[in-house]
Enzyme design. Structure first.
Site, PDB file in Angstrom:
ATOM      1  N   GLU A 157       0.851  -1.189   0.000  1.00 54.19           N
ATOM      2  CA  GLU A 157       0.000   0.000   0.000  1.00 54.19           C
ATOM      3  C   GLU A 157       0.889   1.241   0.000  1.00 54.19           C
ATOM      4  OE1 GLU A 157      -2.556   1.481  -0.482  1.00 54.19           O
ATOM      5  OE2 GLU A 157      -4.274   0.964   0.743  1.00 54.19           O
ATOM      6  N   ASP A 158       0.406   2.314  -0.601  1.00 55.57           N
ATOM      7  CA  ASP A 158       1.137   3.572  -0.523  1.00 55.57           C
ATOM      8  C   ASP A 158       0.914   4.236   0.837  1.00 55.57           C
ATOM      9  OD1 ASP A 158      -1.538   3.916  -1.134  1.00 55.57           O
ATOM     10  OD2 ASP A 158      -1.224   5.474  -2.636  1.00 55.57           O
TER      11      ASP A 158
ATOM     12  N   ASP B 109      -1.589  11.074  -5.404  1.00 58.31           N
ATOM     13  CA  ASP B 109      -2.090  12.122  -6.294  1.00 58.31           C
ATOM     14  C   ASP B 109      -3.104  13.041  -5.640  1.00 58.31           C
ATOM     15  OD1 ASP B 109      -4.210  10.132  -6.142  1.00 58.31           O
ATOM     16  OD2 ASP B 109      -5.134  11.252  -7.785  1.00 58.31           O
TER      17      ASP B 109
ATOM     18  N   PHE C 238      -3.013  16.072   4.000  1.00 61.05           N
ATOM     19  CA  PHE C 238      -3.022  15.522   2.650  1.00 61.05           C
ATOM     20  C   PHE C 238      -1.628  15.614   2.040  1.00 61.05           C
ATOM     21  CE2 PHE C 238      -4.005  15.390  -1.888  1.00 61.05           C
ATOM     22  CZ  PHE C 238      -4.819  14.270  -1.906  1.00 61.05           C
ATOM     23  N   VAL C 239      -1.172  14.503   1.473  1.00 68.04           N
ATOM     24  CA  VAL C 239       0.158  14.472   0.849  1.00 68.04           C
ATOM     25  C   VAL C 239       0.052  14.007  -0.610  1.00 68.04           C
ATOM     26  CG1 VAL C 239       1.544  14.152   2.950  1.00 68.04           C
ATOM     27  CG2 VAL C 239       0.554  12.148   1.835  1.00 68.04           C
TER      28      VAL C 239
ATOM     29  N   ASP D  11      -4.772   5.537   5.475  1.00 68.03           N
ATOM     30  CA  ASP D  11      -5.366   6.782   5.976  1.00 68.03           C
ATOM     31  C   ASP D  11      -6.497   6.405   6.944  1.00 68.03           C
ATOM     32  OD1 ASP D  11      -6.040   9.594   5.943  1.00 68.03           O
ATOM     33  OD2 ASP D  11      -7.539   9.178   4.430  1.00 68.03           O
TER      34      ASP D  11
HETATM   35  P1  IMP Z   1      -7.837   4.576   3.270  1.00 66.46           P
HETATM   36  O1  IMP Z   1      -8.756   3.572   2.685  1.00 66.46           O
HETATM   37  O2  IMP Z   1      -8.576   5.749   3.849  1.00 66.46           O
HETATM   38  O3  IMP Z   1      -6.826   4.010   4.247  1.00 66.46           O
HETATM   39  O4  IMP Z   1      -7.024   5.243   2.093  1.00 66.46           O
HETATM   40  C1  IMP Z   1      -6.296   4.509   1.245  1.00 66.46           C
HETATM   41  C2  IMP Z   1      -6.087   5.221  -0.074  1.00 66.46           C
HETATM   42  O5  IMP Z   1      -6.535   6.577  -0.105  1.00 66.46           O
HETATM   43  C3  IMP Z   1      -4.618   5.279  -0.367  1.00 66.46           C
HETATM   44  O6  IMP Z   1      -4.174   4.098  -0.989  1.00 66.46           O
HETATM   45  C4  IMP Z   1      -4.508   6.504  -1.255  1.00 66.46           C
HETATM   46  O7  IMP Z   1      -4.730   6.151  -2.606  1.00 66.46           O
HETATM   47  C5  IMP Z   1      -5.621   7.408  -0.795  1.00 66.46           C
HETATM   48  N1  IMP Z   1      -5.102   8.444   0.138  1.00 66.46           N
HETATM   49  C6  IMP Z   1      -5.220   8.471   1.481  1.00 66.46           C
HETATM   50  N2  IMP Z   1      -4.609   9.561   2.003  1.00 66.46           N
HETATM   51  C7  IMP Z   1      -4.083  10.216   0.947  1.00 66.46           C
HETATM   52  C8  IMP Z   1      -3.296  11.435   0.853  1.00 66.46           C
HETATM   53  O8  IMP Z   1      -2.940  12.125   1.825  1.00 66.46           O
HETATM   54  N3  IMP Z   1      -2.933  11.787  -0.412  1.00 66.46           N
HETATM   55  C9  IMP Z   1      -3.273  11.084  -1.528  1.00 66.46           C
HETATM   56  N4  IMP Z   1      -3.994   9.947  -1.468  1.00 66.46           N
HETATM   57  C10 IMP Z   1      -4.404   9.524  -0.228  1.00 66.46           C
END
Ligand code: IMP
Length: 177
Positions: free
Chosen positions: A101-102, A161, A154-155, A105
Site C-alpha cells: 500500500e502507498d 495524487d 493531505f500528501v 489513511d
Molecule cells: P484509506 O482507505 O482511507 O486508508 O485510504 C487509502 C487510499 O486513499 C490510499 O491508498 C490513497 O490512494 C488514498 N489516500 C489516502 N490519504 C491520501 C493522501 O494524503 N494523499 C493522496 N492519497 C491519499
C-alpha cells in the site's frame, strides 16, 4: 514549494529519505520470505505503483507480482466506499500474500479488502505500507512493514495524487493550509 491547482505543497519527505526507507523495508521483508515459499505480492493501485516498483526490486526472493486496482478516494476525501477489481487477483489458495500500500489513511481500503483474502485461501497475509496517518485510522489493522507515520494532512508525490496529479514527483509533499 509546488502548486497543483489552487493548492500549495511543501516537501515533507525527500526522494533520498524515501529511497533509504525502501531499502530498509526491503531488507526486513527479505528476512521473512524465501524463494522456497514465496509470497504473492499485490500492489494496490493506483497510488502504490511507484513504491511497489522500487520495493519489489529490493526483494531477493522470487515472487509473483500482481497490480490490483482499488479505489476509495476522490479529491482529498475518502469516500468510504471501497471498490476492488477482484478479476485481476491470482489464485491465492495455500499461498502467502504480501500487500503493498502507498498510504493507510482511514484504513477503509484494507479493512474492506484484507478479510476477502482469507476467504480465497491465502495462508498468511501481511501488509507493507510506506505511510500511515495514525490520527486518521478508524480500524484495528496490523501493518507489518511500515515506512513512516505522518500527520493527518493531505500528501502527494511518489505515486500519491491530487485528482490524478502529482504522482510522478520523486519526493512526498504535504499540503500547505
Ligand atoms: P484509506 O482507505 O482511507 O486508508 O485510504 C487509502 C487510499 O486513499 C490510499 O491508498 C490513497 O490512494 C488514498 N489516500 C489516502 N490519504 C491520501 C493522501 O494524503 N494523499 C493522496 N492519497 C491519499
Amino acid at each position: 514549494m509546488i502548486q497543483l491547482g489552487e493548492h500549495h505543497f511543501s516537501e515533507y519527505l525527500s526522494a533520498a529519505t524515501i529511497q533509504d526507507k525502501v531499502k530498509e523495508l526491503g531488507a526486513a521483508i527479505n528476512k521473512d520470505y524465501s524463494s522456497e515459499d514465496p509470497p504473492i505480492v499485490m500492489a494496490l493501485l493506483n497510488g502504490a505503483f511507484i513504491f511497489a516498483a522500487d520495493l519489489c526490486r529490493q526483494f531477493d526472493f522470487e515472487c509473483q507480482l500482481q497490480l490490483l486496482r482499488v479505489s476509495s478516494y476522490k479529491g482529498m476525501e475518502s469516500t468510504g466506499k471501497v471498490i476492488v477489481d477482484h478479476s485481476a487477483e491470482p489464485n491465492m489458495e495455500g499461498r502467502q500474500v504480501l500487500i503493498i500500500e502507498d498510504i493507510v489513511d482511514t484504513g477503509n481500503t484494507l479493512a474492506a479488502y484484507l478479510p476477502t483474502l482469507e476467504t480465497k485461501g491465502a495462508r498468511s497475509v501481511r501488509v507493507c505500507s510506506l505511510l500511515l496517518k495514525p490520527d486518521a485510522i478508524q480500524h484495528d489493522l496490523q501493518i507489518h512493514y511500515l515506512g513512516f507515520e505522518i500527520p493527518n494532512e493531505f500528501v502527494i508525490g511518489y505515486g500519491l495524487d491530487y485528482n490524478g496529479r502529482g504522482r510522478n514527483l520523486g519526493s512526498i509533499y504535504s499540503i500547505v493550509q
